[in-house]
Design an enzyme around this catalytic site. Structure first.
Site, PDB file in Angstrom:
ATOM      1  N   LYS A 134      40.810  48.743  30.060  1.00 51.62           N
ATOM      2  CA  LYS A 134      40.434  47.381  30.411  1.00 51.62           C
ATOM      3  C   LYS A 134      38.975  47.208  30.045  1.00 51.62           C
ATOM      4  O   LYS A 134      38.124  47.948  30.536  1.00 51.62           O
ATOM      5  CB  LYS A 134      40.623  47.143  31.911  1.00 51.62           C
ATOM      6  CG  LYS A 134      40.083  45.792  32.373  1.00 51.62           C
ATOM      7  CD  LYS A 134      40.089  45.647  33.891  1.00 51.62           C
ATOM      8  CE  LYS A 134      39.422  44.344  34.310  1.00 51.62           C
ATOM      9  NZ  LYS A 134      39.225  44.254  35.765  1.00 51.62           N
ATOM     10  N   VAL A 164      43.435  41.489  32.423  1.00 51.59           N
ATOM     11  CA  VAL A 164      43.267  41.526  33.872  1.00 51.59           C
ATOM     12  C   VAL A 164      42.261  40.433  34.184  1.00 51.59           C
ATOM     13  O   VAL A 164      41.087  40.534  33.839  1.00 51.59           O
ATOM     14  CB  VAL A 164      42.739  42.899  34.335  1.00 51.59           C
ATOM     15  CG1 VAL A 164      42.569  42.911  35.843  1.00 51.59           C
ATOM     16  CG2 VAL A 164      43.665  44.008  33.872  1.00 51.59           C
ATOM     17  N   ASN A 195      37.105  42.890  41.677  1.00 57.99           N
ATOM     18  CA  ASN A 195      37.355  41.759  42.560  1.00 57.99           C
ATOM     19  C   ASN A 195      37.978  42.153  43.891  1.00 57.99           C
ATOM     20  O   ASN A 195      38.116  41.323  44.783  1.00 57.99           O
ATOM     21  CB  ASN A 195      38.265  40.743  41.854  1.00 57.99           C
ATOM     22  CG  ASN A 195      37.509  40.011  40.768  1.00 57.99           C
ATOM     23  OD1 ASN A 195      36.641  39.207  41.047  1.00 57.99           O
ATOM     24  ND2 ASN A 195      37.807  40.328  39.512  1.00 57.99           N
ATOM     25  N   GLY A 209      39.326  41.999  29.987  1.00 53.48           N
ATOM     26  CA  GLY A 209      38.965  42.060  31.393  1.00 53.48           C
ATOM     27  C   GLY A 209      38.648  40.712  32.008  1.00 53.48           C
ATOM     28  O   GLY A 209      38.230  40.635  33.156  1.00 53.48           O
ATOM     29  N   SER A 211      35.908  44.647  30.131  1.00 55.85           N
ATOM     30  CA  SER A 211      35.429  43.387  30.695  1.00 55.85           C
ATOM     31  C   SER A 211      34.117  42.915  30.089  1.00 55.85           C
ATOM     32  O   SER A 211      33.528  41.953  30.568  1.00 55.85           O
ATOM     33  CB  SER A 211      35.246  43.541  32.218  1.00 55.85           C
ATOM     34  OG  SER A 211      36.464  43.838  32.843  1.00 55.85           O
TER      35      SER A 211
END
EC number: 4.1.3.16
Lengths: 327, 327, 327, 327
Positions: free
Chosen positions: D196, D239, D78, D222, D198
């Site tokens: 992490k 996250v 991001n 994630g 995702s």
């Protein structure tokens, strides 16, 4: 471990706590079946010459019935239904009905490619004793199976079915996810009571629970690998191939989730992931049947073109159980 | 345009030039059918109440028979075979046999999920007049459809089939590519004469032609979109949905390829790509049938769950033909 | 075999026959480069300590220049450009420019993720001598790389580039196909002269050629596996990893296609499919570099994280060449 | 709502209950960072002329710092890191370090395609103040990114990194899942502290937690869409792009999970799924930034080729928030 009868009432009490979805279903109107709970998708035993072995089927049922399952799924993907003739499909359901305790649910897979044949099969399934019909998405023409087409299909089936309908999405076999918007629309149908989702995407399961929260609509996880997560997100049970061999453990996981014992649930769930993967997408029905032989059930051969495991595959299958303490 | 009979002998002469695959098939032993040429995969007409309309089927056949096709494919994916009962499947093949000229080939789709049922269907197809059986890959348990499983399946079918077998790979419907190594192994079977490949990967088609070059094994393109490229790589014909509506043009493309007129072939091929895409994966059988109505054949409705095109889809379908000068 | 100079004029004469795309490019206005022909995508040689080995780069170029290539692609996917710093990228292009004959084209890969950086890199590539910029689709945010976004990106780059731009679609690396509608729109830009398509879908290549037929727009096949089919559909050349090791053969295939010797072309194409697959998606750049070592060029190591082939992989790689008569 | 400091100690106490993964990290040896908790992946603000707007970055940080986050991820997907120069990447991290409270963690994305450049970037990230490096899988050559290659890559980076390393698997961007077996091997490295993930497959997350249970290894979800399920399976935080706009709610979800309030957690999780999908894969960073503008942060434009939302997209984005009661 609790016996089945005791457990049944425990489940109903407990599940009122966590889930919004368990209700006293009115008997005179609207939706009539509470499908919450654990189901093994029963395999179809074959003889060495590939005939359906109804005797072994009954033996398996008798053993499975000692466990606190909510019921049995007959002719889910693990039942090798695409290999059975129509009369075999009905005969298997009929025999399971006779062999299983009366207070359990029989969910019969009645999906076919055409809407009309699915309707006919669903009606027949009801006649031989199914409590509800589990209808897989048609898939050969998946490129044209839009939400509109699938809504049309399921609406027709549900309109004409004498028993409640459970939607069934299993992309590993069908290459098709029943779209969320179609599920939400279909959840409003008075004769569609829930869904079995085998895709493994619990975000999707959560969203379906959320967007159908004002309907009498229940979601079942389609595999033991994401059963705990599905409970966390609002599913009310599961149809789990693994329950054919580790049925007590899968029911124990249900109980831990329903009673809020999440730490113990997590530990148990962890130990079930590899065995579950092994008897589903890694080694398929041949793996599941081989494992059934190990665990005191009759597994036996599959119909062709499904092949027996190679020795190396069998070894890897065994390792997935031993390394988690199940063999 | 040449008439069918003249064209047939022209094709045989011409194709000897380009392709290694056209032989005088010995009649007493070994492989017996030369499948080179163009085939429309015949659609199954239905009445407004979804009954098979055998009269319309015959009418379509009579019209199609004026074109120089090598023959007809019955119950390929475009025949909606998953929606037909076994007896409908056989009846359709039987009626096509009667309606079509004797000197054309009838390739009948006989694939089912189980090996045993596929064998039975193949035998029955032969009894009602099929010249060869086109056998789609079983696919519901695609996760277990290894090369070994597929080789076992097709070997069994070919062993027991009274008519030659054509392999059929159509990943858009089955989610499964028949692996090249399996094709190469199967090409050595005396009763397996070729393959229809609908995947659209001409590198793969070229590789299959190359690796089966010592066998009596012929490859047909499964769609008109990559027909010219398939000829370039060594295919000997095609089974083309588009030939149901632009049959003369598809046969013209064949002739241009076989006579080495590649520039004209390219121009024609270019104009067929969008119409072909429209009647196959973009709008499916509903699109094909709608187009048949436009071109003087009977299209009519599909069986559910296939839906009619929306007005917007129909407009886009029409545009794919008009923008290329076909309407 | 013809020498490069002779061949160059032969190519121009021949290609006028088959392809609509070869024109005398006006020098004063509009599009200025005819990119028809065969290009090896040059690898970047590294020393044992992973420094760029410019000496080996020049040696390879000198050897490759004896073959009748139209030019060289520098920093296509095979150039390991994602592993190079910006200054290394420019330095490599600069050195190739100096080492290669003046009458060949240098197509330099200048694609980066951001539009702005791509513009800057493209300008820099022009300054160090690139004749045209080959710009790969940005891909990290592929979920948002709509046709609109990609049209915006390429338009900006082409507007600001002092040299012509070639679109580059390579879904095996980017997970993204440059959509046909975007290509058609972009083909109208006066500074976008063509496209390299590595996806292998020749139906798509044919459609792009067809729908850009009124533009000065040329299509190059991105791999030798579908080179002949691409020529058949109207492509004007290819950027072929295999040309780094079997350059004479790839140029021979070009000649056979351009002179209409389709039977011989087919035979040669067949023998190139497996070697091509081996040095592209099967064994990647490590496979290509290993093969270069075998064929008298400098291959050497890749930068990490790319790994050397295992002995078993190396054996399989060798087999793909020997079984087709190339080793 | 609790203030950040209070909450931090609450979290540590609470998480000891559910999770096995929170320990007192020895300061003299082995792994040194406890990464449990919630992190917003900070966006990179740009001016109207596409310059990094460090002032707006600081303002956003100040606002976000009032929430009980464990820390901040800088240059996750991001953060538009692929659009930043190396010096911009370092400058952004440096400014975030200065703007954020000292007692929070700064996880800096340092992944690049080459191993060597990733090492250098990781070292530089440490120098400008990162507490740990979050290293995305290299992906351009995904066909060759075997477990062996990825293990080699991450081992090298972790060996040479002065700060702990967090693995980062984000298949929606990379087209690549870091394989479970590679994660298990890497979890044994003393400088690799967690991951992490995702991908959204919580069965996989559960399996990773299970198979790394004897290591000091922590898993972060994630995305907020499967945050609750991830906690259920043993993840220790997340996250979450959504935390940039609904940070208090995501932290509330964390608290409900850690304190065993699963019913309330489920209700909250349900309402976050659609907003989360909207700001991640449905509308991407343009959607996230637009929403930031609505919620009092600075969103602003993205760098090209990312495009602004269309009015229809913006409307759909708003609906995903309003229909769940957040706007």
């Amino acid at each position: 471990m609790l016996g089945p009868q005791v457990w049944s009432s425990v489940r109903q009490g407990l599940s009122r706590g966590l889930s919004r979805n368990v209700r006293g279903w009115a008997s005179g109107e609207g939706k009539k079946v509470d499908i919450a709970g654990i189901y093994p998708p029963v395999t179809t035993p074959f003889t060495a010459t590939a005939e359906v072995d109804y005797g072994k089927l009954e033996e398996n049922l008798h053993k499975l019935s000692t466990l606190p399952f909510r019921g049995f799924v007959v002719q889910g993907s693990n039942g090798e239904f695409p290999f059975l003739t129509s009369s075999e499909r009905l005969q298997v359901v009929s025999r399971v009905r006779q062999a299983m305790p009366k207070n359990r649910l029989l969910l019969a897979g009645s999906g076919c490619e055409s809407t009309q044949v699915t309707v006919e099969m669903t009606v027949s399934m009801a006649q031989v004793g199914a409590d509800a019909a589990m209808v897989v998405t048609p898939c050969y023409y998946r490129g044209r199976m839009s939400s509109a087409a699938l809504i049309h299909h399921y609406t027709k089936v549900a309109d004409l079915s004498p028993i409640p309908v459970v939607l069934y999405s299993v992309p590993a076999n069908t290459g098709l996810d029943l779209p969320v918007d179609a599920v939400v629309t279909l959840s409003q149908h008075p004769n569609i009571v829930g869904m079995k989702d085998s895709g493994g995407d619990v975000t999707r399961i959560g969203l379906i629970v959320h967007k159908t929260r004002k309907q009498d609509f229940q979601v079942l996880a389609g595999s033991a690998g994401f059963l705990m997560a599905s409970y966390a997100l609002g599913a009310v049970g599961g149809v789990c191939a693994l329950a054919n061999v580790l049925g007590a453990q899968v029911c124990q996981l249900e109980r831990l989730c329903l009673t809020g014992q999440w730490e113990d649930a997590q530990k148990l769930q962890h130990r079930l992931i590899e065995p579950n993967t092994a008897v589903t997408w890694r080694f398929g029905i041949p793996g599941l049947k081989k494992t059934m032989d190990w665990f005191g059930y009759y597994g036996g051969p599959c119909r062709a073109p499904l092949q027996e495991l190679s020795p190396a595959e069998e070894e890897a299958l065994r390792m997935d159980f031993t390394s988690n303490g199940w063999l």
